[in-house]
Design a protein around this motif. Sequence first.
Motif, mmCIF file in Angstrom:
data_model
loop_
_atom_site.group_PDB
_atom_site.id
_atom_site.type_symbol
_atom_site.label_atom_id
_atom_site.label_comp_id
_atom_site.label_asym_id
_atom_site.label_seq_id
_atom_site.Cartn_x
_atom_site.Cartn_y
_atom_site.Cartn_z
ATOM 1 N N TYR A 119 -4.382 65.836 -34.451
ATOM 2 C CA TYR A 119 -4.637 65.746 -33.006
ATOM 3 C C TYR A 119 -5.269 67.028 -32.488
ATOM 4 N N GLN A 142 -1.889 57.990 -30.151
ATOM 5 C CA GLN A 142 -2.745 59.150 -30.417
ATOM 6 C C GLN A 142 -2.402 59.758 -31.780
ATOM 7 N N ILE A 143 -1.125 59.662 -32.151
ATOM 8 C CA ILE A 143 -0.667 60.225 -33.419
ATOM 9 C C ILE A 143 0.307 59.248 -34.053
#
Length: 880
Positions: A119, A142-143
Amino acid sequence: MFRDDRHPHSEIEVGRLHKRIARLKALALKYKRAEITQNALLEISNLAAKVNSTEQFYSGIHNTLSKLLPADNFFVAIVNPQTQRIELPFFIDEKDSHPSLIYPDEDMSRTLYSGLTGYVLKTGRPLLCDEIKFNQLVADKQIMSRGTACHQWLGVPIFNGSETAGVLVVQSYREAISYGEIEVELMIFISQHIAGVFERIQHQQQLEQAIEHRTKELSVAYDKLKQEVFERRRAERLQKSLFEIANLSNTRLKVDDFYAELHRVISHLLPANNCYIALIDESGRHIDFPFYVSQLSATPPQKRPLSDGLTEYILKNKRPMLLDSKDIRTLIEANELYAEAPFLNKTETIHQWIGVPLFIQGIVRGALTIYSFSMSQNYQAKDVELLTFVSQHIAAAIERKLSAESLRRSYEELEDKVAHRTQALAMLNQDLEKEIAQRCKVEQQLVHDASHDTLTGLPNRAMFMERLNQAIKHVRRHGLDRFALLFIDLDRFKLINDTLGHLQGDRFLIETAKRLQQCIRDNDTLGRIGGDEFVILLDSINEVEDAKEVAERVLTSLSRPYEIGDQSFTSGASIGIAFSGKQKTDTSESLLRDADAAMYQAKSKGKGCYIIFDEQSHTQLIKDVELEIELRQAIAEDKLAIQYFPIMDLTNENVIAIEPTLYWLHPQLGKIKQAQLNNIAEHCNLTKELDLYLLEQLNKEYPQLQASPLADTGLHLTIASQHLKHKHAVRKLKNRLKQCLFKPENVWLFFDEKEFVLDTENHINAFDLLKKLNMNLALCAYGTAHSALSSLTFLPLRGLKLDSSYVSHLEHEQHQRLLKAHNLSAQALELTLFVEGVSSDIQRQQLLNLGVKEGQGPALGRAFDINGLDKKKFLQEICA
């Protein structure tokens, strides 16, 4: 608190003073922290100049960073500029192991890229992440959650120019250790300096690698140059030595001085402290030693009769040799040396010995020898080559010297007596006559070699075709005359060459030529036109039976055992016969082609026979070739189909397995079954392709089989032994079997017993590989090759399928006993026994009485196609 009335404003002033002191302490702490930060950056800068590797550099960063903030859990992630993969050059964590150990089945770079580290790399911005922020990033996809959950995670990017080159990360697992904006700014500040230092370290490493690579290139170039200088100097010494040898033959030196000078020249080229030259005298019965030097003895050997010493060994073999003490002892023990004259043996102290024959006037007339007594002085093959090359010039020099000496003596004799001059002239005339006779003999030999086979002495292709042309011309002039042409191809010549070697193969061909010569008349012509191909021109025959009689004599003669290399070997031949006068346009090439075509027909009919050519057979041969081409096209276009034969339990007639076979609906010839397909495939080398095609089609029909009552039955596959000839074919078969959709424990792989006996070693090696597939290995057509029962004990076999001949002869008591013995042997070895060819219920009952329980045949069920099979009436349709 005590109050001083004299100073009413003292409490206010004290409060202000305390605040000022607090600000001063904070400012001092800030300056102290700035000083520590400055010192840390200075240490990092100094560290880059001291360390020899990036690992030491990152370890130093960690030690320095620990002085500024809690960094017990710290790692550095770097993007490799060549591979663009994330690497971890430094990693330390109190709870988690290295990511490659936590996720061994995942790619570490992808694992890191999917987490917080990736990220930061993607965003290029610092990230201070607590549990709430972490859960939000996971929820937003996102992760991905990686590793053990922590209290806080702080990562800042490391830039290389405008690109993100890595991430600097610290994290804490305890609430007592927390990070804030100061730690973020500190990490950013340090990462900016790390990026510059990291670039310098990488540049230094690249520079060192370039220097090391260039040093290696220079070293290799130096070694090549040094080797070239050595070779040039060696060539110069050799050229100088050859020049000196050539000059020696033209000098007036005495014989002893001449040989001493030769020894001096040889010593310049290689160690020759022990050397002698031996020459055969003019009678050819004695050997003389005109030159001899030794470290152990100064007395040269006396002239002696030829015997079986080392020198004679070289003279007999006519080739250079390098022997050590062990080789000499072996030759002595084999009675090849000193068996007749053991008193000549002085080789006990010899370490190495080189002997080179001296060719004078094309004949071995002597030997040049050097040897060593010390183990520190070793000769090599290149020394033998060098001495061999030099020996040619030495032999020429000795020849010229001997000729000069002979000429000098002749002149002295001519001056003494006129009679002697006349005698010398007569001798010269004799020599001239010998030379003329020798030249004529050589010319005759050249003419003979140009028209005859060098191995057998038979007419070669050119000479045979010339005689065949003459025979055709004769028949055209004399219409009633007739001849026959026999084309003979030996059946097992390649096997003899491969097993016994080419030398024994040559002896086999020579013996074959002698046998063929005894089968024909004096006016017939026998020739060899290829490796194992012979042709016979039967001149002036009366009828076809004459040619047949000769062909039968040839087959009988060649079928007798050959004694080759202490082994008895049986061969055979296939013969094609063509007759003259069939067409007026016959040529030597057309007749040879017809005989050749008939020979191939003989091979296709089982070898060991003869076939007379006719146009109908030739037309059939063309059709066979066309059929082979059509079969290749049918395989490529998936035009072959599968039919299944049931294998049943003889006790209850339940289907326990099915055997798939291929068939081909030919547009003109109709249904061509597996046996005929195998014959066609064997001729055009498509046997392996047929098996692989069957496996591929079985996978396509797998859904239908699974939907039928045959879902869990066994699958019997007969595999050609051509797959086991070499490791590449075995590997290809194994890979194709791995793709098989059927359960491995239900699959039986059958291999022909006869092929196993002929090529046992390759079968054993292949079985060791195939057993890893957990499929059942077995032998089919068992009992036809009479393999040793003991061979089954060390093979990973699960079953045997008897040849159908056992069932067809059940009326004979002896066959019943033999079949019962096979069944008992299979039970003792824990092998499943199957039988083929059960054609009646009586045979089924007889087999049950003998203890046999599994079989197949017309009486146990007919063949069926899986497509269109009525599943409700499945068993009735099979057994109908």
